[in-house]
Each structure stands twice: as structure tokens, then as C-alpha cells.
Design an enzyme around this catalytic site. Structure first.
Site, PDB file in Angstrom:
ATOM      1  N   ARG A 115      12.116  -1.891  11.305  1.00 39.63           N
ATOM      2  CA  ARG A 115      10.838  -1.398  11.840  1.00 39.63           C
ATOM      3  C   ARG A 115      10.397  -2.323  12.970  1.00 39.63           C
ATOM      4  O   ARG A 115      10.389  -3.545  12.817  1.00 39.63           O
ATOM      5  CB  ARG A 115       9.790  -1.361  10.717  1.00 39.63           C
ATOM      6  CG  ARG A 115       8.831  -0.196  10.858  1.00 39.63           C
ATOM      7  CD  ARG A 115       7.919  -0.080   9.662  1.00 39.63           C
ATOM      8  NE  ARG A 115       6.600  -0.630   9.943  1.00 39.63           N
ATOM      9  CZ  ARG A 115       5.560  -0.486   9.154  1.00 39.63           C
ATOM     10  NH1 ARG A 115       5.680   0.184   8.029  1.00 39.63           N
ATOM     11  NH2 ARG A 115       4.397  -1.017   9.462  1.00 39.63           N
TER      12      ARG A 115
ATOM     13  N   LYS B 286       0.830  -1.217   0.000  1.00 39.24           N
ATOM     14  CA  LYS B 286       0.000   0.000   0.000  1.00 39.24           C
ATOM     15  C   LYS B 286       0.863   1.266   0.000  1.00 39.24           C
ATOM     16  O   LYS B 286       0.664   2.175  -0.796  1.00 39.24           O
ATOM     17  CB  LYS B 286      -0.933   0.024   1.237  1.00 39.24           C
ATOM     18  CG  LYS B 286      -1.846  -1.182   1.353  1.00 39.24           C
ATOM     19  CD  LYS B 286      -2.745  -1.114   2.582  1.00 39.24           C
ATOM     20  CE  LYS B 286      -2.004  -1.140   3.914  1.00 39.24           C
ATOM     21  NZ  LYS B 286      -1.328  -2.414   4.215  1.00 39.24           N
TER      22      LYS B 286
ATOM     23  N   ARG C 297      12.324  -6.245   4.993  1.00 36.37           N
ATOM     24  CA  ARG C 297      12.289  -4.867   5.487  1.00 36.37           C
ATOM     25  C   ARG C 297      12.804  -4.793   6.927  1.00 36.37           C
ATOM     26  O   ARG C 297      13.454  -3.814   7.306  1.00 36.37           O
ATOM     27  CB  ARG C 297      10.856  -4.324   5.408  1.00 36.37           C
ATOM     28  CG  ARG C 297      10.812  -2.828   5.681  1.00 36.37           C
ATOM     29  CD  ARG C 297       9.471  -2.215   5.414  1.00 36.37           C
ATOM     30  NE  ARG C 297       8.456  -2.740   6.306  1.00 36.37           N
ATOM     31  CZ  ARG C 297       7.167  -2.411   6.251  1.00 36.37           C
ATOM     32  NH1 ARG C 297       6.742  -1.596   5.302  1.00 36.37           N
ATOM     33  NH2 ARG C 297       6.299  -2.917   7.093  1.00 36.37           N
TER      34      ARG C 297
HETATM   35  P1  AP5 Z   1       4.762  -1.510   1.871  1.00 35.07           P
HETATM   36  O1  AP5 Z   1       4.498  -0.715   0.657  1.00 35.07           O
HETATM   37  O2  AP5 Z   1       5.314  -0.848   3.074  1.00 35.07           O
HETATM   38  O3  AP5 Z   1       3.444  -2.315   2.264  1.00 35.07           O
HETATM   39  P2  AP5 Z   1       2.234  -1.832   3.160  1.00 35.07           P
HETATM   40  O4  AP5 Z   1       1.040  -2.558   2.669  1.00 35.07           O
HETATM   41  O5  AP5 Z   1       2.178  -0.339   3.210  1.00 35.07           O
HETATM   42  O6  AP5 Z   1       2.745  -2.462   4.520  1.00 35.07           O
HETATM   43  P3  AP5 Z   1       2.946  -1.844   5.939  1.00 35.07           P
HETATM   44  O7  AP5 Z   1       3.653  -2.928   6.698  1.00 35.07           O
HETATM   45  O8  AP5 Z   1       3.567  -0.499   5.937  1.00 35.07           O
HETATM   46  O9  AP5 Z   1       1.441  -1.730   6.326  1.00 35.07           O
HETATM   47  P4  AP5 Z   1       0.710  -1.983   7.600  1.00 35.07           P
HETATM   48  O10 AP5 Z   1      -0.674  -1.914   7.138  1.00 35.07           O
HETATM   49  O11 AP5 Z   1       1.047  -3.168   8.407  1.00 35.07           O
HETATM   50  O12 AP5 Z   1       1.315  -0.806   8.485  1.00 35.07           O
HETATM   51  P5  AP5 Z   1       0.822   0.659   8.780  1.00 35.07           P
HETATM   52  O13 AP5 Z   1       2.000   1.521   8.638  1.00 35.07           O
HETATM   53  O14 AP5 Z   1      -0.418   1.019   8.061  1.00 35.07           O
HETATM   54  O15 AP5 Z   1       5.677  -2.752   1.442  1.00 35.07           O
HETATM   55  C1  AP5 Z   1       6.155  -3.673   2.378  1.00 35.07           C
HETATM   56  C2  AP5 Z   1       7.502  -4.206   1.897  1.00 35.07           C
HETATM   57  O16 AP5 Z   1       7.320  -4.917   0.684  1.00 35.07           O
HETATM   58  C3  AP5 Z   1       8.525  -3.101   1.591  1.00 35.07           C
HETATM   59  O17 AP5 Z   1       9.801  -3.536   1.982  1.00 35.07           O
HETATM   60  C4  AP5 Z   1       8.433  -2.944   0.067  1.00 35.07           C
HETATM   61  O18 AP5 Z   1       9.636  -2.492  -0.502  1.00 35.07           O
HETATM   62  C5  AP5 Z   1       8.093  -4.350  -0.365  1.00 35.07           C
HETATM   63  N1  AP5 Z   1       7.263  -4.398  -1.573  1.00 35.07           N
HETATM   64  C6  AP5 Z   1       6.236  -3.580  -1.899  1.00 35.07           C
HETATM   65  N2  AP5 Z   1       5.703  -3.925  -3.074  1.00 35.07           N
HETATM   66  C7  AP5 Z   1       6.408  -5.004  -3.508  1.00 35.07           C
HETATM   67  C8  AP5 Z   1       6.332  -5.823  -4.680  1.00 35.07           C
HETATM   68  N3  AP5 Z   1       5.414  -5.607  -5.627  1.00 35.07           N
HETATM   69  N4  AP5 Z   1       7.217  -6.850  -4.782  1.00 35.07           N
HETATM   70  C9  AP5 Z   1       8.142  -7.086  -3.819  1.00 35.07           C
HETATM   71  N5  AP5 Z   1       8.286  -6.319  -2.706  1.00 35.07           N
HETATM   72  C10 AP5 Z   1       7.405  -5.305  -2.547  1.00 35.07           C
HETATM   73  O19 AP5 Z   1       0.419   0.523  10.331  1.00 35.07           O
HETATM   74  C11 AP5 Z   1       1.372   0.217  11.315  1.00 35.07           C
HETATM   75  C12 AP5 Z   1       0.672   0.114  12.664  1.00 35.07           C
HETATM   76  O20 AP5 Z   1       0.064   1.388  12.987  1.00 35.07           O
HETATM   77  C13 AP5 Z   1      -0.497  -0.886  12.755  1.00 35.07           C
HETATM   78  O21 AP5 Z   1      -0.055  -2.203  12.997  1.00 35.07           O
HETATM   79  C14 AP5 Z   1      -1.301  -0.292  13.911  1.00 35.07           C
HETATM   80  O22 AP5 Z   1      -0.695  -0.581  15.137  1.00 35.07           O
HETATM   81  C15 AP5 Z   1      -1.190   1.199  13.650  1.00 35.07           C
HETATM   82  N6  AP5 Z   1      -2.259   1.693  12.772  1.00 35.07           N
HETATM   83  C16 AP5 Z   1      -2.124   2.236  11.520  1.00 35.07           C
HETATM   84  N7  AP5 Z   1      -3.320   2.543  11.027  1.00 35.07           N
HETATM   85  C17 AP5 Z   1      -4.226   2.225  11.977  1.00 35.07           C
HETATM   86  C18 AP5 Z   1      -5.653   2.267  12.042  1.00 35.07           C
HETATM   87  N8  AP5 Z   1      -6.376   2.744  11.017  1.00 35.07           N
HETATM   88  N9  AP5 Z   1      -6.245   1.851  13.175  1.00 35.07           N
HETATM   89  C19 AP5 Z   1      -5.543   1.403  14.225  1.00 35.07           C
HETATM   90  N10 AP5 Z   1      -4.196   1.287  14.228  1.00 35.07           N
HETATM   91  C20 AP5 Z   1      -3.552   1.690  13.100  1.00 35.07           C
END
Ligand code: AP5
Length: 192
Positions: free
Chosen positions: A133, A13, A127
């Protein structure tokens, strides 16, 4: 363009939102990034969220909605946005609907990126090594995937049932996934 990006942790995402932001010329609003900025600043909100995030649990709906309202009060969201990381449960989906209705800015597309768990675990292990992280440890990743299945998957089902969901295969090169998203949301625009 008003876009909500959905998908499991590690589905890409954030990576795709960074590209879509340039392409569509709208701000990228990542609730994870907003929370990490609070943690880095050591704010009271950040202190509250830090442990919860490291475990891979969801931060409270109340905190998230406050943060989101604050972010949407800025003028740069008037012309559209890419929302990444919200909603993550049905209560957040209802809150988002209400907020966007009040702003008269209903989203155009909710796009779900699909990637199998095996590949997700591999991506986030990579990652964890590269960026360290806190929530990319194997235990936290497993927990985040469980939280996703239990709390966020119902949001996907809800949008699907209401004909609001666009599903995009998130596996492949970054360019291939990007092209698929653009073809799904703005087929009249050429990628390249
Ligand atoms: P990346 O693009 O970072 O993927 P992502 O889907 O954004 O994954 P995240 O781990 O950042 O998302 P998340 O939903 O767990 O965390 P968030 O920050 O929202 O890609 C991941 C990896 O894959 C990277 O290394 C990238 O290079 C690689 N990659 C990407 N595309 C690729 C491809 N096509 N092929 C190969 N490799 C690829 O949330 C973190 C925390 O915050 C949550 O756990 C929670 O505690 C809190 N939080 C956030 N939002 C809320 C909410 N709405 N409510 C409550 N708590 C929340």
C-alpha cells in the site's frame, strides 16, 4: 447498530469492521476504501486524492463529505452501519453530527481502538511488504501518525468530553479484540 470506529492508522479498524459487519449485519463504510476505489478507477476525484493519500495527508473535507452523503443516500444504511475512517478532524465530526441528525440516525457508539505507536509501525511495515500500500512506507506512516495526533486526536477528546466515547484495547489476537468490542457495544449478544 450505528457504530463509528476510531483509532490511529493500523489500529485494526478495517480488520475489525470486516468482522463486525458480518456479526451485526450492517454495511461497513470505510472512507479509505471509498477513496482507494476512486484512485483505482482513475476518476477525477481519485486523481485529486492519489498524491495526498500517498503522502499520508487528509483529503479535503469537502470531497469526503460529498462521498459520505452519497454513500448514506443508499438504502442499505437505513438499518445501521459501521463507519471507519471518518471523522478525522473536528470539522468532519460536526459535519457527521449534522448529516446523521438529518437522517435521524445518530450513532450509538464511537469506539476507539488503542494500540501503541511501536506496534502500529510494526503492523504497517508488515502490510507494506505484503500488500505494497502506497501510504505504508515508513515516511508516510510517520506522517500519518503525526496527522492523527494533530487532527484526529481532538475528535477523540471531543467525544470523550461529551460522554460518547468507548475505548477498547486493540492489542491482542483478532478474536480477543473482536470480543472486547462486542462486549463493549452489545454485551447481551454472545460471541461464538
Ligand atoms: P487495519 O485493520 O487495516 O487497520 P486500520 O486501523 O484500518 O488501518 P489503516 O492503515 O487502513 O487506516 P488508516 O486510518 O490509516 O487508513 P484509511 O484507509 O482510513 O490493520 C492494519 C494492519 O494491522 C493489517 O496488516 C492487519 O492485518 C494488522 N492487524 C490488525 N489487527 C491486528 C491485531 N490485533 N494484531 C496484529 N496485527 C493486526 O485512510 C487512508 C487515507 O485516505 C488517509 O491517510 C487519508 O489520506 C485518506 N482518508 C481516509 N479517510 C479520510 C477522511 N475522513 N478525511 C480525509 N482523508 C481521509
Amino acid at each position: 447498530m450505528r457504530l463509528v470506529l476510531l483509532g490511529a492508522p493500523g489500529s485494526g479498524k478495517g480488520t475489525q469492521a470486516a468482522r463486525l459487519k458480518e456479526y451485526l449485519d450492517v454495511p461497513h463504510i470505510s472512507t479509505g476504501d471509498l477513496l482507494r476505489a476512486e484512485v483505482a478507477a482513475g476518476s477525477p476525484l481519485g486523481l485529486q486524492a492519489k498524491e495526498v493519500m500517498a503522502r499520508g495527508d487528509l483529503v479535503s473535507d469537502e470531497i469526503l463529505l460529498g462521498m459520505l452523503k452519497d454513500r448514506f443516500s443508499r438504502d442499505d444504511t437505513r438499518g445501521g452501519f459501521i463507519l471507519d475512517g471518518y471523522p478525522r478532524n473536528l470539522a468532519q465530526a460536526a459535519a457527521l453530527d449534522q448529516l446523521l441528525a438529518e437522517l435521524r440516525q445518530p450513532f450509538d457508539y464511537a469506539v476507539q481502538l488503542t494500540v501503541d505507536n511501536e506496534q502500529i509501525i510494526e503492523r504497517l511495515a508488515g502490510r507494506a511488504k505484503a500488500e505494497g500500500r502506497a501510504d505504508d512506507s515508513p515516511e508516510s506512516v510517520r506522517h500519518r501518525l503525526n496527522v492523527y495526533d494533530q487532527q484526529t486526536a481532538p475528535v477523540i477528546d471531543f467525544y470523550r468530553q461529551h460522554g460518547q466515547l468507548t475505548v477498547v484495547d486493540g492489542v491482542g489476537t483478532l478474536d480477543a479484540v473482536f470480543t472486547r468490542i462486542v462486549e463493549a457495544i452489545a454485551p447481551e449478544k454472545q460471541v461464538g
